[in-house]
Design an enzyme around this catalytic site. Structure first.
Site, PDB file in Angstrom:
ATOM      1  N   GLU A  32       0.827  -1.215   0.000  1.00 32.15           N
ATOM      2  CA  GLU A  32       0.000   0.000   0.000  1.00 32.15           C
ATOM      3  C   GLU A  32       0.859   1.262   0.000  1.00 32.15           C
ATOM      4  O   GLU A  32       0.469   2.289  -0.567  1.00 32.15           O
ATOM      5  CB  GLU A  32      -0.953  -0.005   1.196  1.00 32.15           C
ATOM      6  CG  GLU A  32      -1.842  -1.245   1.318  1.00 32.15           C
ATOM      7  CD  GLU A  32      -2.647  -1.568   0.072  1.00 32.15           C
ATOM      8  OE1 GLU A  32      -2.813  -0.670  -0.789  1.00 32.15           O
ATOM      9  OE2 GLU A  32      -3.114  -2.712  -0.058  1.00 32.15           O
TER      10      GLU A  32
ATOM     11  N   HIS B 160       1.717   2.105  -3.525  1.00 31.70           N
ATOM     12  CA  HIS B 160       0.604   2.859  -4.123  1.00 31.70           C
ATOM     13  C   HIS B 160       0.663   4.323  -3.693  1.00 31.70           C
ATOM     14  O   HIS B 160       0.442   5.225  -4.504  1.00 31.70           O
ATOM     15  CB  HIS B 160      -0.733   2.275  -3.675  1.00 31.70           C
ATOM     16  CG  HIS B 160      -1.113   1.003  -4.353  1.00 31.70           C
ATOM     17  ND1 HIS B 160      -0.899   0.774  -5.694  1.00 31.70           N
ATOM     18  CD2 HIS B 160      -1.724  -0.119  -3.874  1.00 31.70           C
ATOM     19  CE1 HIS B 160      -1.349  -0.431  -6.008  1.00 31.70           C
ATOM     20  NE2 HIS B 160      -1.857  -0.988  -4.923  1.00 31.70           N
TER      21      HIS B 160
END
Length: 246
Positions: free
Chosen positions: A145, A148
């Site tokens: 994450e 991202h």
């Protein structure tokens, strides 16, 4: 049950089941919307224990994990420090940027990009404690994450653009440890060659398929193939990256 005392077989089995069923989902809209996925009244005793255990693992990883510390450093270098308070942190009920919570079955968690009118540093990550069964699983999830997040801050990703989304999913799956050799064997995926690449493509397609703008699996496959060469070989913020091979 703690990370150190849990039966290793049970932990591996639970982690494998979670990973087999869960891909990293299309980015959730806002951490504020899901700041309390399960209210204290609906959390079970097991949920509370899992949340506390996951909080401890998170703090340990922020201190000791080379990968997590590397990503925190490089997010901070582009003015997206994931550990800094939010600008509106004085407001009651404002969630932290790295939110550990118990989630109902329809929420897997994931990266929550900031709205277009807000600084990219105001993004965040939701980690569903009752879907994470080991510290290693949490480490890979945070790393995925955070990649991202780095893409969102560095490239101003439009998550409704399937090519943008596919590129970030390819990079996150490839660089985070999601597709390392051991993890793939635990998922019962084995290949004599290009196992890493096969994993990255498979998980990228799964994630892009969950984007509301994607109309079919065929569309997801085509988009992933279209951006594959440039995105798979883009290892920023790493200078270089050694992929597992067999």
């Amino acid at each position: 049950m703690t990370d150190d005392t849990a039966d290793p077989f049970v932990v591996r089995w639970l982690t494998w089941c979670s990973q087999a069923l869960q891909s990293h989902k299309y980015p959730i809209r806002s951490l504020v919307d899901v700041s309390s996925p399960l209210s204290p009244d609906t959390e079970t005793r097991e949920d509370v224990i899992a949340r506390g255990r996951c909080e401890q693992w998170k703090e340990d990883l922020l201190r000791t994990s080379p990968m997590v510390r590397f990503m925190v450093k490089h997010l901070t270098l582009i003015q997206c420090n994931p550990l800094s308070p939010r600008e509106d942190s004085a407001s009651q009920g404002t969630p932290p940027k790295l939110l550990i919570a118990s989630c109902p079955p329809d929420i897997a968690g994931g990266f929550s990009p900031s709205p277009p009118e807000r600084p990219t540093a105001e993004s965040g990550i939701l980690l569903c404690a009752n879907r994470i069964f080991s510290k290693a699983h949490l480490e890979d999830t945070i790393s995925h994450e955070m990649i991202h997040w780095w893409d969102h801050c560095r490239f101003k990703v439009d998550w409704g653009n399937l090519r943008h989304h596919a590129c970030s999913e390819i990079r996150a799956a490839s660089l985070s440890g999601d597709c390392n050799w051991t993890r793939e064997i635990n998922r019962r995926h084995f290949a004599l060659s290009k196992q890493h690449q096969n994993c990255v493509k498979r998980r990228g397609i799964l994630s892009v398929r969950g984007n509301p703008a994607c109309k079919s699996e065929e569309m997801a496959m085509k988009v992933v193939e279209d951006v594959w060469d440039s995105c798979f070989h883009d290892t920023r913020p790493f200078d270089e990256y050694e992929f597992d091979s067999i």
